[in-house]
Write a protein that holds these residues in place. Structure first.
Motif, PDB file in Angstrom:
ATOM      1  N   PHE A  21     -33.032 -50.999  36.160  1.00 57.96           N
ATOM      2  CA  PHE A  21     -32.580 -51.086  34.777  1.00 57.96           C
ATOM      3  C   PHE A  21     -31.290 -50.288  34.659  1.00 57.96           C
ATOM      4  CE2 PHE A  21     -37.221 -51.427  34.594  1.00 57.96           C
ATOM      5  CZ  PHE A  21     -37.352 -52.642  33.926  1.00 57.96           C
ATOM      6  N   PRO A  22     -30.256 -50.830  33.985  1.00 58.72           N
ATOM      7  CA  PRO A  22     -28.984 -50.102  33.847  1.00 58.72           C
ATOM      8  C   PRO A  22     -29.219 -48.678  33.338  1.00 58.72           C
ATOM      9  CG  PRO A  22     -28.737 -52.335  33.036  1.00 58.72           C
ATOM     10  CD  PRO A  22     -30.202 -52.148  33.335  1.00 58.72           C
ATOM     11  N   GLY A  23     -28.576 -47.731  34.017  1.00 53.32           N
ATOM     12  CA  GLY A  23     -28.718 -46.326  33.650  1.00 53.32           C
ATOM     13  C   GLY A  23     -29.813 -45.599  34.400  1.00 53.32           C
ATOM     14  N   ASP A  24     -30.679 -46.365  35.089  1.00 51.20           N
ATOM     15  CA  ASP A  24     -31.766 -45.760  35.860  1.00 51.20           C
ATOM     16  C   ASP A  24     -31.574 -46.021  37.352  1.00 51.20           C
ATOM     17  OD1 ASP A  24     -33.017 -44.893  33.559  1.00 51.20           O
ATOM     18  OD2 ASP A  24     -34.271 -46.691  33.389  1.00 51.20           O
ATOM     19  N   PRO A  25     -32.162 -45.196  38.214  1.00 54.23           N
ATOM     20  CA  PRO A  25     -32.103 -45.465  39.653  1.00 54.23           C
ATOM     21  C   PRO A  25     -32.905 -46.719  40.003  1.00 54.23           C
ATOM     22  CG  PRO A  25     -32.875 -43.211  39.209  1.00 54.23           C
ATOM     23  CD  PRO A  25     -32.864 -43.949  37.905  1.00 54.23           C
ATOM     24  N   ALA A  26     -32.464 -47.416  41.042  1.00 51.91           N
ATOM     25  CA  ALA A  26     -33.221 -48.571  41.521  1.00 51.91           C
ATOM     26  C   ALA A  26     -34.502 -48.091  42.192  1.00 51.91           C
ATOM     27  CB  ALA A  26     -32.379 -49.369  42.504  1.00 51.91           C
ATOM     28  N   SER A 188     -25.986 -51.495  43.418  1.00 56.08           N
ATOM     29  CA  SER A 188     -24.884 -50.547  43.242  1.00 56.08           C
ATOM     30  C   SER A 188     -23.656 -51.233  42.655  1.00 56.08           C
ATOM     31  CB  SER A 188     -24.540 -49.894  44.589  1.00 56.08           C
ATOM     32  OG  SER A 188     -23.447 -49.009  44.457  1.00 56.08           O
ATOM     33  N   ARG A 189     -23.332 -52.416  43.163  1.00 54.51           N
ATOM     34  CA  ARG A 189     -22.163 -53.134  42.644  1.00 54.51           C
ATOM     35  C   ARG A 189     -22.426 -53.724  41.270  1.00 54.51           C
ATOM     36  NH1 ARG A 189     -17.756 -53.578  45.692  1.00 54.51           N
ATOM     37  NH2 ARG A 189     -16.926 -53.489  43.582  1.00 54.51           N
TER      38      ARG A 189
END
Length: 222
Positions: A21-26, A188-189
């Motif tokens: 989720f954007p803003g969180d680590p994968a 990451s991209r």
């Protein structure tokens, strides 16, 4: 967002499912890897089914697919790319390509210059140079291991281990590509961070396949 990643460009067949989720680590939900140079087509589909089942997910839950685009031998590489294309079309989700050499580099976590070399058969390697795990500084190439070793850098990958003598015999690490690395590069991209590029899901063969199409027969002279 659920990202399914897989690669069949080397002797390894690897698949992984990531949640991001954007803003969180994968977050890795499931991953599987195996080595079977001759049975990529038979191994890949069960591997994908397994990671989905372990995560309690269905194909329709996927938001994106990331696939290793090689360089690699024609037969194995086309299995992964054809599967990625079929999934993308059926599920109407984007398909992102990742250089398989980049996946090896990323998995290494190295922060000083090195070379990645995978087995290209015919006593050659696929290779590229890196300043760090997330910075490639040369285009992927194919040729004798001596070509990759001439820069004098440490080398990792299946090809480096196979031709250790060419790299100084220092016991190069046979780091395999992993679907986890492919997923992490893609995420990451997608998150807008600089680093290794996302590519179109097209094959990086670098040379013609061993099997060639038979040309038209010459007309018999009168």
């Amino acid at each position: 967002m659920l990202v399914l990643a897989f690669d069949t460009a080397t002797s390894a067949v690897t698949a992984a499912l990531y949640e991001w989720f954007p803003g969180d680590p994968a977050r890795e939900l499931a991953a599987v890897s195996g080595t079977d140079r001759q049975r990529h087509a038979e191994v890949l589909s069960p591997s994908i089914s397994r990671v989905l089942a372990e995560a309690g997910a269905a194909p329709g839950d996927l938001d994106a697919v990331a696939v290793g685009v090689g360089p690699g031998p024609y037969t194995g590489l086309r299995v992964g790319l054809a599967t990625a294309d079929a999934l993308g079309n059926a599920l109407r989700v984007p398909v992102h390509g990742v250089c398989t050499l980049d996946a090896v580099a990323w998995a290494s976590g190295r922060t000083s210059p090195f070379v990645v070399a995978t087995d290209a058969r015919r006593k050659e390697v696929y290779w590229a140079r890196y300043d760090a795990y997330d910075r490639r500084v040369s285009e992927p190439s194919v040729g004798p291991a001596a070509d990759a070793a001439v820069c004098g850098l440490p080398a990792i990958g299946e090809g480096a281990a196979l031709y250790a003598a060419a790299f100084g015999g220092a016991g190069p690490e046979a780091v395999p590509p992993t679907a986890s690395a492919i997923a992490e590069i893609a995420i990451s991209r997608l998150a807008g961070r600089p680093g290794l590029p996302l590519l179109p899901p097209d094959p990086l063969y670098l040379r013609r396949p061993d099997a060639q199409e038979i040309g038209a027969r010459k007309k018999a002279s009168q």
